[in-house]
Scaffold this motif. Structure first.
Motif, mmCIF file in Angstrom:
data_model
loop_
_atom_site.group_PDB
_atom_site.id
_atom_site.type_symbol
_atom_site.label_atom_id
_atom_site.label_comp_id
_atom_site.label_asym_id
_atom_site.label_seq_id
_atom_site.Cartn_x
_atom_site.Cartn_y
_atom_site.Cartn_z
ATOM 1 N N HIS A 9 0.831 -1.210 0.000
ATOM 2 C CA HIS A 9 0.000 0.000 0.000
ATOM 3 C C HIS A 9 0.864 1.258 0.000
ATOM 4 N N THR A 10 1.906 1.266 0.821
ATOM 5 C CA THR A 10 2.807 2.416 0.893
ATOM 6 C C THR A 10 3.534 2.618 -0.436
ATOM 7 N N ARG A 11 3.972 1.517 -1.053
ATOM 8 C CA ARG A 11 4.649 1.602 -2.342
ATOM 9 C C ARG A 11 3.716 2.169 -3.409
ATOM 10 N N LEU A 12 2.486 1.688 -3.460
ATOM 11 C CA LEU A 12 1.522 2.195 -4.444
ATOM 12 C C LEU A 12 1.229 3.675 -4.218
ATOM 13 N N THR A 13 1.092 4.065 -2.974
ATOM 14 C CA THR A 13 0.850 5.476 -2.650
ATOM 15 C C THR A 13 2.021 6.332 -3.110
ATOM 16 N N ARG A 14 3.235 5.871 -2.830
ATOM 17 C CA ARG A 14 4.439 6.608 -3.242
ATOM 18 C C ARG A 14 4.534 6.673 -4.764
ATOM 19 N N ASN A 15 4.291 5.546 -5.439
ATOM 20 C CA ASN A 15 4.370 5.519 -6.903
ATOM 21 C C ASN A 15 3.367 6.478 -7.527
ATOM 22 N N LEU A 16 2.152 6.493 -7.024
ATOM 23 C CA LEU A 16 1.142 7.395 -7.567
ATOM 24 C C LEU A 16 1.510 8.842 -7.310
ATOM 25 N N SER A 17 1.989 9.124 -6.122
ATOM 26 C CA SER A 17 2.397 10.488 -5.781
ATOM 27 C C SER A 17 3.533 10.961 -6.687
ATOM 28 N N GLU A 18 4.532 10.111 -6.909
ATOM 29 C CA GLU A 18 5.650 10.462 -7.790
ATOM 30 C C GLU A 18 5.173 10.689 -9.221
ATOM 31 N N LEU A 19 4.288 9.826 -9.697
ATOM 32 C CA LEU A 19 3.781 9.952 -11.057
ATOM 33 C C LEU A 19 2.993 11.242 -11.237
ATOM 34 N N LEU A 20 2.116 11.542 -10.299
ATOM 35 C CA LEU A 20 1.331 12.775 -10.403
ATOM 36 C C LEU A 20 2.228 14.011 -10.333
ATOM 37 N N GLN A 21 3.283 13.954 -9.546
ATOM 38 C CA GLN A 21 4.229 15.074 -9.472
ATOM 39 C C GLN A 21 4.951 15.259 -10.804
ATOM 40 N N GLU A 22 5.363 14.166 -11.419
ATOM 41 C CA GLU A 22 6.015 14.247 -12.730
ATOM 42 C C GLU A 22 5.062 14.838 -13.772
ATOM 43 N N LEU A 23 3.822 14.443 -13.717
ATOM 44 C CA LEU A 23 2.843 14.923 -14.690
ATOM 45 C C LEU A 23 2.575 16.417 -14.544
ATOM 46 N N ARG A 24 2.721 16.951 -13.343
ATOM 47 C CA ARG A 24 2.512 18.392 -13.151
ATOM 48 C C ARG A 24 3.469 19.202 -14.015
ATOM 49 N N VAL A 25 4.697 18.738 -14.134
ATOM 50 C CA VAL A 25 5.689 19.434 -14.953
ATOM 51 C C VAL A 25 5.263 19.416 -16.423
ATOM 52 N N ALA A 26 4.911 18.250 -16.923
ATOM 53 C CA ALA A 26 4.511 18.119 -18.322
ATOM 54 C C ALA A 26 3.207 18.859 -18.599
ATOM 55 N N GLN A 27 2.270 18.831 -17.654
ATOM 56 C CA GLN A 27 0.995 19.513 -17.838
ATOM 57 C C GLN A 27 1.193 21.015 -18.024
ATOM 58 N N ALA A 28 2.051 21.593 -17.216
ATOM 59 C CA ALA A 28 2.312 23.033 -17.336
ATOM 60 C C ALA A 28 2.875 23.356 -18.713
ATOM 61 N N GLY A 29 3.812 22.537 -19.165
ATOM 62 C CA GLY A 29 4.400 22.773 -20.487
ATOM 63 C C GLY A 29 3.387 22.672 -21.612
ATOM 64 N N VAL A 30 2.558 21.661 -21.582
ATOM 65 C CA VAL A 30 1.585 21.478 -22.661
ATOM 66 C C VAL A 30 0.514 22.569 -22.612
ATOM 67 N N GLN A 31 0.148 23.015 -21.441
ATOM 68 C CA GLN A 31 -0.856 24.073 -21.346
ATOM 69 C C GLN A 31 -0.332 25.403 -21.866
ATOM 70 N N ILE A 32 0.923 25.713 -21.581
ATOM 71 C CA ILE A 32 1.531 26.942 -22.106
ATOM 72 C C ILE A 32 1.651 26.852 -23.621
ATOM 73 N N LEU A 33 2.100 25.706 -24.113
ATOM 74 C CA LEU A 33 2.211 25.509 -25.563
ATOM 75 C C LEU A 33 0.847 25.633 -26.234
ATOM 76 N N PHE A 34 -0.162 25.029 -25.639
ATOM 77 C CA PHE A 34 -1.507 25.088 -26.193
ATOM 78 C C PHE A 34 -1.995 26.531 -26.277
ATOM 79 N N ALA A 35 -1.767 27.307 -25.233
ATOM 80 C CA ALA A 35 -2.172 28.716 -25.236
ATOM 81 C C ALA A 35 -1.453 29.487 -26.340
ATOM 82 N N PHE A 36 -0.163 29.230 -26.490
ATOM 83 C CA PHE A 36 0.587 29.892 -27.559
ATOM 84 C C PHE A 36 0.013 29.539 -28.923
ATOM 85 N N LEU A 37 -0.255 28.260 -29.144
ATOM 86 C CA LEU A 37 -0.774 27.822 -30.444
ATOM 87 C C LEU A 37 -2.133 28.430 -30.746
#
Length: 152
Positions: A9-37
């Motif tokens: 359970h702890t491993r799954l919680t950590r894995n999900l937390s790490e994944l969502l944190q990584e996605l925050r970086v990519a989400q910001a980039g794609v949203q800025i790019l989308f606005a520019f386009l």
């Protein structure tokens, strides 16, 4: 990576937390790019860019849209399936969404650089080489090198 001192359970919680944190970086980039386009279509210089540039713009906007959908989907999945004991399935699906979203983001950014090259420099081999170089850069840094390290 599995740590010997953590429960499943702890491993799954950590894995999900790490994944969502990584996605925050990519989400910001794609949203800025989308606005520019979205703003590109309303620029005076773009109006005379030609049908190829206009087609490339639509394709690039669609790539950015699909990238955003894939990169944001794991957060939506987590919220919809919250407390349903489906964390492992969410992580598996989110991993595929993240990889697909990153691939589409790379394609969209490459298309954006190509589009700007066409508008600023005009169509030609130099512009095509710039686009191909940027595409290869994303491919190498985001996918090929990590896969090479993974095989070691």
């Amino acid at each position: 990576m599995t740590r010997p001192d953590e429960s499943r359970h702890t491993r799954l919680t950590r894995n999900l937390s790490e994944l969502l944190q990584e996605l925050r970086v990519a989400q910001a980039g794609v949203q800025i790019l989308f606005a520019f386009l979205l703003t590109v279509a309303f620029m005076e210089r773009f109006a005379s860019a030609g049908s190829f540039a206009h087609g490339l713009h639509i394709v690039t906007v669609l790539l950015a849209t699909c990238a955003a959908a894939l990169l944001i989907a794991p957060a939506a999945w987590h919220r919809v399936l919250f407390r349903k004991r489906r964390r492992e399935e969410i992580i598996r699906a989110a991993n595929w969404c993240a990889l697909g979203g990153l691939a589409l983001l790379a394609a969209s950014m490459t298309g954006t650089v190509l589009l700007i090259g066409i508008v600023v420099l005009g169509p030609g081999w130099g512009t095509a080489a710039i686009g191909a170089g940027v595409g290869f850069l994303f491919l190498a840094l985001w996918f090929l090198l990590p896969l090479r390290i993974r095989k070691q």
